[in-house]
Design a protein around this motif. Structure first.
Motif, PDB file in Angstrom:
ATOM      1  N   ALA A 191       0.850  -1.193   0.000  1.00 19.25           N
ATOM      2  CA  ALA A 191       0.000   0.000   0.000  1.00 19.25           C
ATOM      3  C   ALA A 191       0.882   1.237   0.000  1.00 19.25           C
ATOM      4  O   ALA A 191       1.568   1.517   0.975  1.00 19.25           O
ATOM      5  CB  ALA A 191      -0.892  -0.007   1.236  1.00 19.25           C
ATOM      6  N   GLN A 192       0.900   1.953  -1.111  1.00 20.26           N
ATOM      7  CA  GLN A 192       1.646   3.216  -1.207  1.00 20.26           C
ATOM      8  C   GLN A 192       0.774   4.205  -1.962  1.00 20.26           C
ATOM      9  O   GLN A 192       0.239   3.867  -3.011  1.00 20.26           O
ATOM     10  CB  GLN A 192       2.965   3.018  -1.967  1.00 20.26           C
ATOM     11  N   ALA A 193       0.600   5.406  -1.410  1.00 14.47           N
ATOM     12  CA  ALA A 193      -0.239   6.414  -2.062  1.00 14.47           C
ATOM     13  C   ALA A 193       0.422   7.778  -1.964  1.00 14.47           C
ATOM     14  O   ALA A 193       1.144   8.057  -1.001  1.00 14.47           O
ATOM     15  CB  ALA A 193      -1.622   6.448  -1.403  1.00 14.47           C
ATOM     16  N   PRO A 194       0.174   8.645  -2.965  1.00 13.27           N
ATOM     17  CA  PRO A 194       0.790   9.977  -2.960  1.00 13.27           C
ATOM     18  C   PRO A 194       0.554  10.711  -1.638  1.00 13.27           C
ATOM     19  O   PRO A 194      -0.553  10.674  -1.092  1.00 13.27           O
ATOM     20  CB  PRO A 194       0.093  10.694  -4.119  1.00 13.27           C
ATOM     21  N   VAL A 195       1.610  11.360  -1.163  1.00 12.73           N
ATOM     22  CA  VAL A 195       1.558  11.996   0.151  1.00 12.73           C
ATOM     23  C   VAL A 195       0.911  13.368   0.038  1.00 12.73           C
ATOM     24  O   VAL A 195       1.373  14.231  -0.718  1.00 12.73           O
ATOM     25  CB  VAL A 195       2.990  12.152   0.719  1.00 12.73           C
ATOM     26  N   SER A 196      -0.159  13.555   0.809  1.00 10.85           N
ATOM     27  CA  SER A 196      -0.830  14.856   0.849  1.00 10.85           C
ATOM     28  C   SER A 196      -0.156  15.725   1.900  1.00 10.85           C
ATOM     29  O   SER A 196       0.035  15.301   3.036  1.00 10.85           O
ATOM     30  CB  SER A 196      -2.307  14.656   1.204  1.00 10.85           C
TER      31      SER A 196
ATOM     32  N   THR B 297      -4.079   6.945   4.882  1.00  7.95           N
ATOM     33  CA  THR B 297      -2.971   7.542   5.637  1.00  7.95           C
ATOM     34  C   THR B 297      -1.817   6.551   5.775  1.00  7.95           C
ATOM     35  O   THR B 297      -0.647   6.913   5.662  1.00  7.95           O
ATOM     36  CB  THR B 297      -3.445   8.008   7.024  1.00  7.95           C
ATOM     37  N   TYR B 298      -2.173   5.288   6.006  1.00  7.82           N
ATOM     38  CA  TYR B 298      -1.155   4.239   6.106  1.00  7.82           C
ATOM     39  C   TYR B 298      -0.367   4.185   4.789  1.00  7.82           C
ATOM     40  O   TYR B 298       0.873   4.176   4.781  1.00  7.82           O
ATOM     41  CB  TYR B 298      -1.831   2.895   6.395  1.00  7.82           C
TER      42      TYR B 298
END
Length: 270
Positions: A141-146, A161-162
């Protein structure tokens, strides 16, 4: 084999504990870390008794509190002059409290900011090793950091968030590998839904035994095979019993995004 000095964060349960145990069995000097002193002492005693290795020590700090992390780093700097391997394993997914006392999301703090603060503070001790390694536990699980989530202005779902915290860790990992050519820095997804407290609490199920995660951490930490793989991402979901290096999220290769992340990060921790 030479005995190494190894710190495993978040090692009072899950794959961190299994990894600490196995390293102790192999005769290494192991530092077990957790946030609860009683639990840390119990795990240290258990490992000493079961492995007959007396070179097992405890480190206590609540990773949701960056001041506590800095204090621990100061102790480490004084007490462990040479660190061969640092395994940044401590992580959190489900949490009752979403924010720490500074208003930051606890997942962001534990999974990214705490390892960032601690690792940077003890880099000189890591560089005393002949062949130092830092293993950072990322995730599938990797998502663009806000920016808003990172600085605690907005709150997102636990999943989102994780995933952001794990991409942040991976971006920093790749950057650290470039900045510190003497240190082998590897980010790893140890395997999704391993049989650990974290996965079972979050999803109520698991796909693979926790040992799958332990095996890859031991391998990446100790095997000569990986000494030229700094700055890479190992995906342990990709194979059975063992995965292979593969691309992380595209954001992890974006220099501008990485630089922006590090500027923000340094602003937060000042």
């Amino acid at each position: 084999m030479m005995s190494k000095t190894i710190i495993v964060t978040g090692s009072t349960d899950g794959i961190g504990k299994l990894t600490a145990f196995s390293l102790a069995e192999k005769g290494h000097t192991v530092y077990v870390h957790g946030r609860n002193a009683v639990k840390v002492d119990a795990v240290v005693s258990e490992i000493k008794t079961k492995t007959n290795n007396q070179n097992i020590h405890g480190l206590v700090a609540d990773f949701s509190d960056l001041e506590a992390v800095s204090e621990l780093a100061e102790q480490i700097k004084k007490n462990i002059p040479k660190i061969d391997i640092l395994i940044n394993n401590a992580g959190i997914f489900k949490t009752k409290e979403v924010q720490n006392k500074n208003g930051l999301d606890i997942r962001m703090v534990v999974n990214y900011l705490a390892p960032y603060v601690m690792t940077n503070a003890i880099l000189e001790n890591i560089k005393q090793s002949e062949a130092p390694r830092i293993i950072n536990l990322s995730s599938a699980a990797q998502a663009p950091v806000s920016e808003a989530v990172l600085i605690g202005k907005e709150h997102d779902s636990a999943n989102s968030t994780y995933a952001q915290s794990k991409l942040a860790l991976t971006m920093w990992s790749f950057n650290l590998a470039k900045q510190e050519p003497k240190i082998t820095v590897i980010a790893v997804n140890p395997g999704s839904l391993l049989n650990t407290k974290m996965a079972n609490e979050a999803y109520g199920q698991h796909w693979s035994p926790a040992e799958k995660g332990m095996d890859i951490l031991l391998d990446l930490a100790l095997s000569d095979e990986y000494k030229n793989d700094s700055g890479k991402y190992f995906d342990n979901d990709k194979g059975d019993p063992k995965g292979y290096f593969s691309p992380a999220h595209p954001g992890a290769y974006d220099e501008a995004k990485i630089n922006a992340l590090l500027v923000l990060t340094n602003n937060i921790i000042e």
